[in-house]
Structures are given as structure tokens and as C-alpha cells.
Design a protein around this motif. Structure first.
Motif, PDB file in Angstrom:
ATOM      1  N   TYR A  42      -0.584   6.651   8.001  1.00 53.77           N
ATOM      2  CA  TYR A  42      -0.744   6.462   6.566  1.00 53.77           C
ATOM      3  C   TYR A  42      -1.102   5.007   6.297  1.00 53.77           C
ATOM      4  O   TYR A  42      -0.514   4.094   6.884  1.00 53.77           O
ATOM      5  N   ILE A  43      -2.045   4.807   5.393  1.00 50.24           N
ATOM      6  CA  ILE A  43      -2.390   3.471   4.932  1.00 50.24           C
ATOM      7  C   ILE A  43      -2.295   3.501   3.415  1.00 50.24           C
ATOM      8  O   ILE A  43      -2.862   4.390   2.759  1.00 50.24           O
ATOM      9  N   THR A  44      -1.558   2.551   2.861  1.00 52.98           N
ATOM     10  CA  THR A  44      -1.380   2.460   1.423  1.00 52.98           C
ATOM     11  C   THR A  44      -1.947   1.140   0.941  1.00 52.98           C
ATOM     12  O   THR A  44      -1.674   0.094   1.509  1.00 52.98           O
ATOM     13  N   LEU A  45      -2.751   1.197  -0.100  1.00 51.23           N
ATOM     14  CA  LEU A  45      -3.370   0.006  -0.664  1.00 51.23           C
ATOM     15  C   LEU A  45      -3.024  -0.031  -2.140  1.00 51.23           C
ATOM     16  O   LEU A  45      -3.179   0.951  -2.856  1.00 51.23           O
ATOM     17  N   HIS A  46      -2.485  -1.170  -2.581  1.00 48.97           N
ATOM     18  CA  HIS A  46      -2.143  -1.316  -3.993  1.00 48.97           C
ATOM     19  C   HIS A  46      -2.336  -2.766  -4.414  1.00 48.97           C
ATOM     20  O   HIS A  46      -2.384  -3.664  -3.570  1.00 48.97           O
ATOM     21  N   PRO A  47      -2.475  -3.008  -5.704  1.00 48.90           N
ATOM     22  CA  PRO A  47      -2.657  -4.396  -6.156  1.00 48.90           C
ATOM     23  C   PRO A  47      -1.457  -5.256  -5.774  1.00 48.90           C
ATOM     24  O   PRO A  47      -0.320  -4.784  -5.778  1.00 48.90           O
ATOM     25  N   TYR A  48      -1.730  -6.497  -5.450  1.00 47.99           N
ATOM     26  CA  TYR A  48      -0.671  -7.449  -5.112  1.00 47.99           C
ATOM     27  C   TYR A  48      -0.423  -8.333  -6.319  1.00 47.99           C
ATOM     28  O   TYR A  48      -1.279  -8.465  -7.187  1.00 47.99           O
ATOM     29  N   PHE A  49       0.730  -8.966  -6.377  1.00 44.57           N
ATOM     30  CA  PHE A  49       1.098  -9.788  -7.536  1.00 44.57           C
ATOM     31  C   PHE A  49       0.124 -10.945  -7.754  1.00 44.57           C
ATOM     32  O   PHE A  49      -0.180 -11.300  -8.868  1.00 44.57           O
ATOM     33  N   GLU A  50      -0.345 -11.530  -6.662  1.00 41.82           N
ATOM     34  CA  GLU A  50      -1.335 -12.597  -6.762  1.00 41.82           C
ATOM     35  C   GLU A  50      -2.708 -11.958  -6.600  1.00 41.82           C
ATOM     36  O   GLU A  50      -3.067 -11.484  -5.532  1.00 41.82           O
ATOM     37  N   LEU A  51      -3.503 -11.937  -7.661  1.00 42.54           N
ATOM     38  CA  LEU A  51      -4.766 -11.201  -7.659  1.00 42.54           C
ATOM     39  C   LEU A  51      -5.799 -11.763  -6.696  1.00 42.54           C
ATOM     40  O   LEU A  51      -6.733 -11.060  -6.302  1.00 42.54           O
ATOM     41  N   ASP A  52      -5.642 -13.005  -6.270  1.00 39.16           N
ATOM     42  CA  ASP A  52      -6.617 -13.607  -5.355  1.00 39.16           C
ATOM     43  C   ASP A  52      -6.186 -13.502  -3.898  1.00 39.16           C
ATOM     44  O   ASP A  52      -6.770 -14.122  -3.027  1.00 39.16           O
ATOM     45  N   LYS A  53      -5.155 -12.714  -3.603  1.00 40.74           N
ATOM     46  CA  LYS A  53      -4.640 -12.557  -2.240  1.00 40.74           C
ATOM     47  C   LYS A  53      -4.715 -11.102  -1.798  1.00 40.74           C
ATOM     48  O   LYS A  53      -4.726 -10.186  -2.615  1.00 40.74           O
ATOM     49  N   VAL A  54      -4.766 -10.902  -0.488  1.00 43.18           N
ATOM     50  CA  VAL A  54      -4.672  -9.568   0.115  1.00 43.18           C
ATOM     51  C   VAL A  54      -3.426  -9.576   0.995  1.00 43.18           C
ATOM     52  O   VAL A  54      -3.253 -10.458   1.834  1.00 43.18           O
ATOM     53  N   HIS A  55      -2.527  -8.614   0.785  1.00 47.80           N
ATOM     54  CA  HIS A  55      -1.284  -8.528   1.551  1.00 47.80           C
ATOM     55  C   HIS A  55      -1.333  -7.286   2.425  1.00 47.80           C
ATOM     56  O   HIS A  55      -1.422  -6.170   1.920  1.00 47.80           O
ATOM     57  N   LEU A  56      -1.299  -7.460   3.740  1.00 45.67           N
ATOM     58  CA  LEU A  56      -1.329  -6.357   4.701  1.00 45.67           C
ATOM     59  C   LEU A  56       0.034  -6.238   5.354  1.00 45.67           C
ATOM     60  O   LEU A  56       0.627  -7.242   5.750  1.00 45.67           O
ATOM     61  N   LYS A  57       0.515  -5.009   5.499  1.00 45.40           N
ATOM     62  CA  LYS A  57       1.797  -4.769   6.169  1.00 45.40           C
ATOM     63  C   LYS A  57       1.585  -3.736   7.268  1.00 45.40           C
ATOM     64  O   LYS A  57       1.068  -2.656   7.025  1.00 45.40           O
ATOM     65  N   TYR A  58       1.945  -4.082   8.457  1.00 40.33           N
ATOM     66  CA  TYR A  58       1.968  -3.166   9.597  1.00 40.33           C
ATOM     67  C   TYR A  58       3.114  -3.638  10.455  1.00 40.33           C
ATOM     68  O   TYR A  58       4.167  -3.948   9.885  1.00 40.33           O
ATOM     69  N   SER A  59       3.015  -3.733  11.769  1.00 39.98           N
ATOM     70  CA  SER A  59       4.139  -4.227  12.563  1.00 39.98           C
ATOM     71  C   SER A  59       4.457  -5.681  12.229  1.00 39.98           C
ATOM     72  O   SER A  59       5.523  -6.181  12.545  1.00 39.98           O
TER      73      SER A  59
END
Length: 77
Positions: free
Chosen positions: A40-57
């Protein structure tokens, strides 16, 4: 929010023949199947609009997509 679910694939033979470096030189065939286990991969807006936050291991917070360390995420995004 975008949620994507993809099945895991098991290759019995020819697992690398779908890579361009291989099939441009040699014809190939692949025998594979999918199983009832998923990624599963979930993508949603982050609090800081100019950043991309990736979560895996591990977790990555980047300003540009070219800064992503995970090779698959970097290619897909």
C-alpha cells in the motif's frame, strides 16, 4: 488523499527480461504470477506545502523530488 494497492509479483523465470537493457539485446519471456499479498502507498498533503514527506522503513522530508533517496519513489514521483 490517494491510496494505491498493488499485489506482490513472483517471477519464476525471466524476471529481468522486462528491463530495457536486457530486452534490447536479447528476446525474453517472463513467467510470473501475483499473490494475495499487497503493498500500500498512501499520498496526502503535508503541513508544509513546499515539502514532500515520504514514510517507509525510514522517513524522508525533501523540498524537491530529485532529493528523494529511495530509488523507486524517486523514479515513480
Amino acid at each position: 488523499m490517494i491510496i494505491s494497492r498493488v499485489p506482490f509479483r513472483i517471477s519464476f523465470t525471466g524476471g529481468g527480461s522486462d528491463i530495457a537493457d536486457f530486452y534490447k539485446r536479447t528476446p525474453g519471456a517472463v513467467i510470473s504470477t501475483s499473490i494475495d499479498r499487497y503493498m500500500y502507498i498512501t499520498l496526502h498533503p503535508y503541513f508544509e506545502l513546499d515539502k514532500v514527506h515520504l514514510k517507509y522503513s525510514k522517513s524522508e522530508l525533501v523540498s524537491e523530488l530529485g532529493q528523494i533517496q529511495h530509488p523507486i519513489f524517486r523514479t515513480v514521483l
